[in-house]
Enzyme design. Structure first.
Site, mmCIF file in Angstrom:
data_model
loop_
_atom_site.group_PDB
_atom_site.id
_atom_site.type_symbol
_atom_site.label_atom_id
_atom_site.label_comp_id
_atom_site.label_asym_id
_atom_site.label_seq_id
_atom_site.Cartn_x
_atom_site.Cartn_y
_atom_site.Cartn_z
ATOM 1 N N ASP A 1 45.122 18.763 12.503
ATOM 2 C CA ASP A 1 45.814 19.229 13.698
ATOM 3 C C ASP A 1 44.809 19.133 14.847
ATOM 4 O O ASP A 1 43.637 18.804 14.654
ATOM 5 C CB ASP A 1 46.361 20.658 13.510
HETATM 6 C C1 NOJ Z 1 49.021 21.505 17.740
HETATM 7 C C2 NOJ Z 1 50.233 21.796 16.905
HETATM 8 O O1 NOJ Z 1 49.929 22.768 15.921
HETATM 9 C C3 NOJ Z 1 50.842 20.577 16.232
HETATM 10 O O2 NOJ Z 1 52.057 20.942 15.665
HETATM 11 C C4 NOJ Z 1 51.000 19.452 17.208
HETATM 12 O O3 NOJ Z 1 51.595 18.346 16.583
HETATM 13 C C5 NOJ Z 1 49.630 19.106 17.773
HETATM 14 N N1 NOJ Z 1 49.086 20.254 18.474
HETATM 15 C C6 NOJ Z 1 49.673 17.906 18.709
HETATM 16 O O4 NOJ Z 1 50.296 18.239 19.886
#
Ligand code: NOJ
Length: 736
Positions: free
Chosen positions: A274
């Protein structure tokens, strides 16, 4: 010998170390744009980072959450390929969660359809729109099962039930990627990312990013099921969770990622961190340095470092210090190149990108029609004293409330969609009854009362034949980093509701929100409550369709609505504990109780009304199932009302005794049955041994001989059941 194609293996031989490391790094698209990084690009604090020229032209993928402009994306790819020595195209990834340009209802809402179709249609629509703009990968579906509506991210997921999670997972993957691997090359497909692996929905207190403490039993029995369905459906990517499992951050958790995800679930695709979550391993204080965090992530099998700047800084040193091997790096890069190959990017990195296509596809009639159907199917009629459906023969309709006017009804995860394109509640009424006089009054702000607004709202309510009272949450109150300790409607909205219903009892409360809410007080006096969620581009039209009876509400709750925040977590598939109190009442001492409140929710999982009434009779369950065989259970469903209607018939099972505690009820089947007034139909479900399996004390997955209760009914509160026995074999007497 690896399993990569000859093309990928040739590239791996030709690539320099820098070129390989570049593939594992993901940055925001803004680094390549004339206008630079835009704030919308960011989901993490990386603005102060710079990227050297030699790194920039070797990178593997970008995240693009800001642009829907195909020409801009084409220019980025063209410029990139002019500079990249081996001509390896960039992957464009984005958070397309419930719409690219045409916005569908939030994922939690679409799960309330108890039907895969809305998700399937959504995912196909989003894939067509986004691929035409040059996007290849979406960071969706989010499959985090959650029982805690304080957590803002419940709006992105499938709710509290693994069966619905599996249904959603399969539909998202098939919708985005197509029915088989070859379809990924089409100009209207996206690669899907299952996220967040795993257990994120169990953050303590519903506080986003906080620690999680779930047992391996909970992980396997509840959390992993949707992921398994997504992996089996062929999802190309998985994203790790920000959270920990057994005290180890998911991103660096070898047991979770290597043993369970890649080993047991058989996931062969690309594992992406993530946003900056490799860095966050250090933030958890289980790695003393960024380099150590990178080593843990590499060992856990993480291929792409999303915006973390860790791999780009650390991999060379890890190799030099022999803390990782070139084979590991080749595996990582090989998987990323394989994804590019499957998407057809080596043959045509620009496939499908065209302004003509985006002009034709974005918000086209067909996509809007699908979004409208999805919104109709997602809304849940929570209560109705007979006010709905309302006749279109009305002169004046008052639309009152902070969610009734020109406001974002798309929700918080729809950054590519423009909320200006959405049909608002008052516009939906105008479209449905062009001749009607539609009065629009805010009544109050979301959090602040305003005497003048309140007065105007009450006056409008008095003049109207029908009032639509649009309450709920602001779009930014749910989603990532949007946890709350208060799930009630704000005091000024409640004041407005009381005043408006008093002024005109022909009032329908419309809720536009992203999580189950405390509706206890509202449900005490509102004649009708329609849970609309954040309904997307066609929201206003879909609401009018249901309110005026052109379409019957068929949505069912995919998450329980508690009486109050103090009851959270509230979920129907709770375990059978020895002190369980079926009455739920505070008056039963030394049993499961609150001294001031029922233990049951205000609106149960599976609940939802239509415009007619159904009855159930004649539940039939054979006495036994022989291991390896199957049985058919059935009951007769009748439409007792005077309108045609569609019932969502739900099958639940309960395992009477097992090695470990088992749920009171588990949803195992759903069927939609449309019946004319007075019509009845026999509805049957097949039960197989597979449906009786659970994880034992040693985590083996099998079914035990013994008694199972079968329930078929309207929602998870169904009480009548019949029992069958799972038997290892026929008793000797029956064998002849
Ligand atoms: C953080 C989030 O937890 C995730 O779901 C998302 O895809 C990413 N950022 C990218 O934006």
């Amino acid at each position: 010998m690896n399993s990569f194609s000859p093309r990928v293996n040739t590239l791996l031989k030709e690539m320099t170390l820098n070129e390989k490391i570049g593939q594992t790094f993901q940055i925001v698209a803004g680094f390549y744009h004339e206008e630079g990084i835009k704030i919308e690009d960011l989901t993490g604090p990386i603005t102060d980072e710079t990227v050297a020229e030699d790194v920039l032209w070797n990178i593997g993928s970008i995240i693009d959450n800001a642009s829907c402009d195909p020409e801009r994306n084409r220019r980025v790819q063209e410029t990139f390929l002019e500079h990249n020595r081996l001509g390896i195209p960039l992957l464009f990834m984005a958070d397309i969660i419930h719409g690219y340009k045409t916005c569908f209802p939030i994922p939690l809402a679409m799960t309330c359809a108890f039907d895969p179709e809305p998700v399937l249609e959504y995912a196909r629509t989003a894939a067509a729109e986004a691929r035409a703009a040059g996007i290849h990968v979406t960071f969706s579906p989010m499959l985090d099962l959650s029982r805690d509506c304080r957590w803002g991210r419940v709006m992105e997921g499938p709710g509290e039930d693994p069966f619905l999670g599996e249904m959603a997972a399969r539909a998202y993957v098939e919708g985005y990627q197509g029915a088989n691997e070859d379809e990924l090359k089409r100009q209207d497909r996206l690669a899907a990312t299952l996220k967040h692996f795993a257990g994120y929905g169990f953050v303590m207190g519903g506080r986003d990013y906080d620690e999680t403490d779930i047992t391996e039993h909970t992980l396997r029995e509840y959390v992993l099921r949707a992921f398994k369905a997504g992996v089996d459906a062929g999802a190309e990517l998985v994203m790790s969770s920000f959270t920990t499992f057994e005290g180890v951050p998911a991103n660096g958790n070898k047991k979770l990622m290597q043993d369970i995800l890649r080993g047991e679930l058989g996931f062969k695709g690309v594992l992406i961190s993530d946003c900056g979550s490799i860095n966050r391993i250090q933030g958890y204080h289980v790695a003393a340095s960024g380099k150590e965090a990178s080593r843990m992530a590499v060992d856990a099998g993480c291929d792409i470092d999303m915006m973390g700047f860790r791999y780009i800084n650390d991999i060379k040193t890890l190799l030099a210090e022999k803390k990782m091997t070139m084979e590991q790096l080749d595996e990582m890069v090989g998987r990323i190149l394989t994804l590019k190959e499957k998407l057809g990017l080596f043959e045509d990195p620009f496939k499908g990108i065209s302004k003509e296509r985006t002009d034709a596809l974005y918000l086209c009639e067909d996509h809007r029609a699908k979004a409208r159907r999805a919104a109709q199917k997602s809304m849940v009629l929570l209560q109705n004293n007979g006010l709905l459906p309302f006749s279109k023969d009305v002169k004046t309709v008052a639309v009152i409330g902070p969610n009734g006017g020109d406001i974002n009804i798309n929700g918080n995860w729809s950054s590519h969609c423009d909320c200006k394109d959405s049909v608002k509640v008052y516009e939906g009424v105008q479209n449905a009854i062009p001749g009607a006089n539609v009065l629009l009054e805010r009544g109050c702000e979301f959090t602040a009362r305003d005497e003048a607004l309140l007065h105007r709202a009450v006056e409008a309510a008095k003049q109207a034949d029908l009032v639509l009272l649009a309450l709920g949450e602001k779009d930014c109150w749910s989603g990532e980093a949007c946890s709350t300790t208060n799930i009630a409607l704000t005091p000024c909205q409640m004041e407005l509701a009381r005043a408006v219903v008093k002024a005109n009892p022909k009032t329908v409360a419309l809720l536009i929100n992203g999580r189950p809410m405390d509706l206890t007080e509202l449900s005490g006096f509102a004649p009708a409550i329609l849970e609309c969620w954040f309904p997307g581009t066609e929201g206003g039209n879909a609401i009018a369709d249901l309110v005026f009876g052109d379409v019957e509400p068929t949505g069912r709750l995919a998450m329980s609505f508690p009486y109050c925040v103090g009851q959270v977590p509230t979920y129907y598939n709770r375990s059978q504990v020895s002190h369980y109190n079926p009455s739920g009442s505070p008056n039963v001492w030394f049993q499961l109780r609150y001294s001031n409140c029922s233990i049951h929710p205000r609106f149960a999982f599976g609940h939802g009304l239509g415009y007619t009434k159904f009855s159930y009779k004649g539940l039939t369950v054979p006495a036994a199932m022989i291991r390896g065989g199957e049985i058919t259970v059935s009951c007769t469903v009748a439409n007792e009302g005077d309108r045609p209607g569609t019932e969502t018939v739900q099958l639940y099972l309960r395992d009477e005794f097992a090695q470990v505690i088992r749920p009171l009820k588990e949803l195992k089947g759903v069927q939609k049955v449309t019946l004319q007034p007075g019509e009845e139909r026999l509805v049957s479900f097949t039960i197989t041994e597979e449906m009786l399996k659970y994880h034992h004390r040693d985590f083996s997955f099998c079914a035990d001989a013994g008694a199972f209760q079968v329930f078929i009914g309207h929602d998870s509160t169904v009480e009548e059941y019949k029992v069958f026995e799972l038997k290892d074999e026929y008793p000797a007497a029956e064998r002849q």
